[in-house]
Design an enzyme around this catalytic site. Sequence first.
Site, PDB file in Angstrom:
ATOM      1  N   ARG A   1       0.801  -1.231   0.000  1.00 33.42           N
ATOM      2  CA  ARG A   1       0.000   0.000   0.000  1.00 33.42           C
ATOM      3  C   ARG A   1       0.834   1.282   0.000  1.00 33.42           C
ATOM      4  NH1 ARG A   1      -2.641  -3.430   3.600  1.00 33.42           N
ATOM      5  NH2 ARG A   1      -3.914  -4.799   2.318  1.00 33.42           N
TER       6      ARG A   1
ATOM      7  N   GLY B   1      -1.634 -11.502   8.880  1.00 36.39           N
ATOM      8  CA  GLY B   1      -1.513 -12.952   9.038  1.00 36.39           C
ATOM      9  C   GLY B   1      -2.551 -13.572   9.954  1.00 36.39           C
ATOM     10  N   ALA B   2      -3.563 -12.787  10.359  1.00 35.94           N
ATOM     11  CA  ALA B   2      -4.526 -13.302  11.336  1.00 35.94           C
ATOM     12  C   ALA B   2      -5.494 -14.329  10.737  1.00 35.94           C
ATOM     13  CB  ALA B   2      -5.293 -12.158  11.991  1.00 35.94           C
TER      14      ALA B   2
ATOM     15  N   ASP C   1     -14.245 -11.972  11.415  1.00 34.97           N
ATOM     16  CA  ASP C   1     -13.196 -11.247  10.674  1.00 34.97           C
ATOM     17  C   ASP C   1     -13.549  -9.762  10.569  1.00 34.97           C
ATOM     18  OD1 ASP C   1     -10.909 -10.670   9.171  1.00 34.97           O
ATOM     19  OD2 ASP C   1     -11.733 -11.396   7.294  1.00 34.97           O
TER      20      ASP C   1
ATOM     21  N   LYS D   1     -14.905  -2.952   9.409  1.00 33.98           N
ATOM     22  CA  LYS D   1     -15.616  -3.955   8.617  1.00 33.98           C
ATOM     23  C   LYS D   1     -17.017  -4.241   9.143  1.00 33.98           C
ATOM     24  CE  LYS D   1     -12.068  -7.050   6.676  1.00 33.98           C
ATOM     25  NZ  LYS D   1     -11.565  -8.442   6.792  1.00 33.98           N
TER      26      LYS D   1
END
Length: 690
Positions: free
Chosen positions: A131, A191-192, A315, A342
């Site tokens: 990014r 990496g979760a 998530d 989210k």
Amino acid sequence: ACGQSTDSTTPSSPSSSKPAAAVDGKRLVNADARTDQWVSHGRTYAEERFVPLDQINAENVDQLGLAWSFELDIPRGTEATPLLIDGVMYATGAFSIVYALDARSGKLLWSYDPKVPKAAAGRGCCGPVNRGVAAWQGKLFVGAYDGRLIALDAKDGKELWSVMTVDPDRNYTVTGAPRVIDGKVIIGNGGAELGVRGYVSAYDADSGEQLWRFYTVPGNPADGPESEALEMARKTWHGDTYFEQGGGGTVWDSMAYDPELDLLYIGVGNGSPWNIKYRSEGKGDNLFLSSIVALRPDTGEYVWHFQTTPGDSWDYTATQHIILADLEIEGQPRKVLMQAPKNGFFFVIDRETGEFISGNNYVPVNWASGLDPETGRPQVTETADYSTEPKLITPGPVGGHNWHPMSFNPQTGLVYIPALVTANLYADGPTPQVALNLWNVGTAPIDLPDDPDALGAIGQTTKGMLLAWDPVKQEAAWSQDLVSPWNGGTLSTAGNLVFQGAADGRFAAYAADTGELLWQSPTNSGVVAAPISYELDGEQYVTVLSGWGGVYALAFSALQPQVRVPAEARVLTYKLGGKAKLPEAKLEPLPLPQPPKVTATTEQLAMGRELYHGVCAVCHGVAAISSPLVPDLRYMSAQTHEDFHNIVSGARAVQGMPPFGHLLPPEQIELIRQYLAKLSHDLVARDAAQ
Ligand SMILES: O=C(O)c1cc(C(=O)O)c2c(n1)C(=O)C(=O)c1cc(C(=O)O)[nH]c1-2
Ligand SMILES: [Ca+2]
């Protein structure tokens, strides 16, 4: 003609002898004053992504045209916001490659390839994206996908130092842009979905020495007491098995900084695994998952936190873009922090104390009925609980808003959110061992239901929106529907404009006050990155990177049949009267396959389907319908079918196909191959029927 520079330094051209990227604390803190620069990720430390330029405006934007374009090396997910410093543009592409371009011509000055091993693509959840870079006193900093933080000489791209910021034996990746505060380079990781413990670290910009590290979730209980903040967090976790699966809480994208309060804000991600049943005995808030945490940038010391999704099981990351602004709320000036995480709720928080000010859902949600008016805590519904039966939950794991940056226009008072309207069928599922380098989320693999009612419900509710949100009234001012949920970040300008690229290969400008579509131009590939704007020699430019990619592009082509864009990646720069042309978009239809015979039974095909969705679908797409970024396996040639076992076992690792031989025995690889051959036959049959 040097534009509206308000300090004594004149913008230098790249050929001058001035030092490159001579960014210091003063320039970062006063970034808003220089319209000929874009010196940090969100333009300023407050990350508003608003440019006080109006040469390009709602009246003349229809004359906007391409000034120049530059093609990147790897035609995959391109998510970077470039920096613009003293006439030089610093951009990044897939696999963390860095480019320095002459901003006036688009000519390449240098590029730097950190040579991330291509098979590392399989170690992250969402593709080898990057990014952007940060700048400090002649250096640029890039987080490489494999976990390195690398310092480059901004003048020629030579590597100055490189440190490994993660444990290379765990599935950490770095996709986010670093930020620099007073000579400290701040970087998180991801990496979760694959079993890691999240943290953010600070490194000395000169030497690369690690200065501090803040873990976002408690560590191994066997190791004894930790910091006060983590001791407090530990009380919100149950059992002691979370540590084996990482716990999650990765800081993979957003940060902001308030120099007056001297607070660094980080956005913290989801639990690992997602399913709280396997992480914390099905209960507890699990701090600091899905939280915004305020830290002292000098020491990494905890100051306050606000948790957007207590006990996250979906998530629902709070890694989404954070914007700092001063708003008048109920007649009082408030220093606020804004985020649309989210979970679908827009939050306005007091950035001094972390106190909840207000919130409301900005997309449809069914996992919570609302927020507690005092605390902002979501009121979770029955629908959200998938522990005993599958549930169709909105938003899905890609969220109501993902990493695509939003922007805040202080003149309209609106926040422009690249919003997603999505749903997902969540169900309890397996938790493969972390060592297998697989998604380990404790839910059934991503797939689409065969049941036409359920599929219809998902398809009908899936769309994208450019959403203009009033953060004071906590309601939409206007919105524009988009065919795919997965579109570009936004940029606001004083010309009453919002710029946003779209999945279906367009870059567009809308009236900031009414939402009217005023201009659009083809970009060939889809756009997910956010634009920047600046002026050079008295002329205003807008730049955006094209390059379809990111997690939704890889996994969910099945839900967005309208989006057929070629895999290309470019830096695109526009100005009024620009006359440059893009090459014709190339998207050849794939030749129909000649699939080998299917010998598997119906039952074996069902097993093949489940294995495919557990292992392959996050990159090759649900139902094996893929974007052109990676091979569409329904179109495999006879030769590829013959080589299939070798390819899955690692024969194409250097091309980016991760090896799966360690976890898939040959019988299972064969089941996947049979499932794919079956899909090929279906394709051929459908074609014949048309
Ligand atoms: O939990 C994590 O560590 C993590 C990391 C990343 C990432 O680093 O790109 C993403 C996500 N999660 C995620 O949930 C997500 O939706 C996502 C989308 C993207 C992308 O680049 O398109 N990255 C990520
Ligand atoms: Ca995640």
